[in-house]
Write a protein that holds these residues in place. Sequence first.
Motif, short mmCIF file in Angstrom:
data_model
loop_
_atom_site.label_atom_id
_atom_site.label_comp_id
_atom_site.label_asym_id
_atom_site.label_seq_id
_atom_site.Cartn_x
_atom_site.Cartn_y
_atom_site.Cartn_z
N ARG A 108 89.75 50.63 36.23
CA ARG A 108 90.25 51.94 36.67
C ARG A 108 91.19 51.78 37.86
NH1 ARG A 108 86.71 56.94 39.32
NH2 ARG A 108 88.56 58.22 39.86
N LYS B 243 80.22 49.15 43.60
CA LYS B 243 81.51 49.12 44.29
C LYS B 243 81.61 47.90 45.19
CE LYS B 243 82.01 54.18 44.47
NZ LYS B 243 82.10 55.36 45.36
N ASP C 140 79.57 48.50 34.66
CA ASP C 140 79.95 49.44 35.71
C ASP C 140 80.98 48.83 36.65
OD1 ASP C 140 77.04 49.84 34.83
OD2 ASP C 140 77.49 51.78 35.78
N LEU D 263 85.11 49.76 37.19
CA LEU D 263 85.76 50.08 38.46
C LEU D 263 87.06 49.30 38.63
CD1 LEU D 263 82.69 50.20 40.88
CD2 LEU D 263 84.23 52.09 40.33
N SER E 192 92.94 55.67 29.22
CA SER E 192 92.13 55.42 28.03
C SER E 192 92.68 54.25 27.23
CB SER E 192 92.09 56.68 27.16
OG SER E 192 91.33 56.47 26.00
N GLU F 219 95.11 52.94 38.16
CA GLU F 219 95.55 53.93 39.13
C GLU F 219 96.48 53.33 40.19
OE1 GLU F 219 92.00 55.80 40.55
OE2 GLU F 219 91.78 57.01 38.73
N ARG G 159 84.72 53.19 30.11
CA ARG G 159 85.61 54.08 30.85
C ARG G 159 84.82 55.19 31.55
NH1 ARG G 159 88.30 58.81 29.58
NH2 ARG G 159 87.51 58.73 27.44
N SER G 160 83.82 55.74 30.87
CA SER G 160 83.04 56.83 31.47
C SER G 160 82.26 56.36 32.70
CB SER G 160 82.08 57.42 30.43
OG SER G 160 81.12 56.45 30.04
N LYS G 161 81.87 55.08 32.68
CA LYS G 161 81.10 54.54 33.81
C LYS G 161 81.97 54.34 35.05
CE LYS G 161 77.50 52.34 31.06
NZ LYS G 161 76.86 51.07 30.63
N SER G 162 83.29 54.30 34.86
CA SER G 162 84.17 54.12 36.01
C SER G 162 84.18 55.34 36.92
CB SER G 162 85.60 53.82 35.53
OG SER G 162 86.18 54.96 34.93
N TYR G 163 83.66 56.46 36.45
CA TYR G 163 83.64 57.69 37.24
C TYR G 163 82.29 57.92 37.93
CZ TYR G 163 87.96 58.81 34.75
OH TYR G 163 89.23 58.78 34.25
N ASN G 164 81.31 57.13 37.57
CA ASN G 164 79.96 57.35 38.13
C ASN G 164 79.37 56.05 38.70
OD1 ASN G 164 79.67 60.19 37.18
ND2 ASN G 164 79.82 59.20 35.15
#
Length: 397
Positions: free
Chosen positions: A331, A380, A324, A328, A345, A335, A369-374
């Motif tokens: 990602r 953090k 996780d 972060l 991706s 960005e 990658r999916s865990k970077s959104y949740n």
Amino acid sequence: MITIYPLEWIDSLILLTLNPNKSNIGNLSQSDLVFITENLSRESHKIQIQLKNEIFALQKKRQIRLLVRKYHSTLVYLLDNIIENQNNEILKDGIFFRITESIIDTLDDLLYFVENRYPNYLNLDERVPLPYLLVSRKEILLKIGRLSKKKTAINDVNRVIQIIVDALTVSNQINAGNKITYREVLYQKELLKKVEMQLAIESKSNFYSLLDELLIEVNFNDSFYISHVIEKVENHLKSQETLAGKIGELLFCYKEFSQLSSSERIAFDPSKQNISFMLENWFRHEIKYLERKKELSVDVDENNAATESMQMGEDKVECTLSTDQMALILRAGDESRVLKARSMSLVFKTIVPFLSTPFKKNLSYQSVRSKSYNAEDRDKEIAIQTLKKIIEKIKSY
């Protein structure tokens, strides 16, 4: 009962009228010579009709065989005599020479008619007499010369024409040691006739041209032509980059070939195997070779993939962060454009396979990658503290 001798007029013309030992040829008038020339075609037509009528009246094969052979041997005998008559000086020039040439052509046409229409009643494996051979060769060489001048818009067809011309030219070179049979002479005459007819309608068909189809049908088993067909297939396969593509195209060429008929009763070279057998044998071995090569290639690829996978597993970089927290940072790197790729991706797909955690050796880039959104607040905070630690380390340099 039929008692008329159908060859009476042409027989008398050769053995008496134009025989310098039995008549004074010089006494023939211009009108006599014109009549002879004009009557030859009519007589040839009458003889063919007479022969067909006589055969139609017979019921037993033995009787038909005797009749056909009688006509054939008589025509060969008359051909022999007119060629011998040509040795006389008076028949070597002018209109007399043209008349004897017309007679020879007429006899040759009649022989071709008998041989082509009733081949089953003749012994075509007999050696042809020298006069008959000379006349036949003259006719064949004339047609070969005519064929050699033929050109089409298809390069492959032009190449095949040249192969036919070369093969027939070599075959007709005078060699006293060879036994030339009626069957061989008839085959070449018929081949040239069919090729000429085929070229008149030649057009692009499937993989094999219409001329190829004809030559395979008549079993033109010349070694140079067989090599040409194989080369044609091999050149076609070069357009395919993969073994699977080559095998697919080879199977297509084999399928197209298998649908073509090939005679087993006739052959350009009776001493060689049927063209169908030789090419089918090549196709089977070539397909087997490429399929085996593909199998070996798959084995090598699998071994290489396994080796690469093992090496990747051994060369992974262990990260003390959780997936996780790792997600972060990656990602944020994408960005903030610190890490640049076509998509986020692709960033994960490129980096994650080379990372591991103390608890997991192989990571899925999709999962990371999916865990970077949740991410949770605690993850953090740990990610931020980790980046601060890196900043402090850089300051100490």
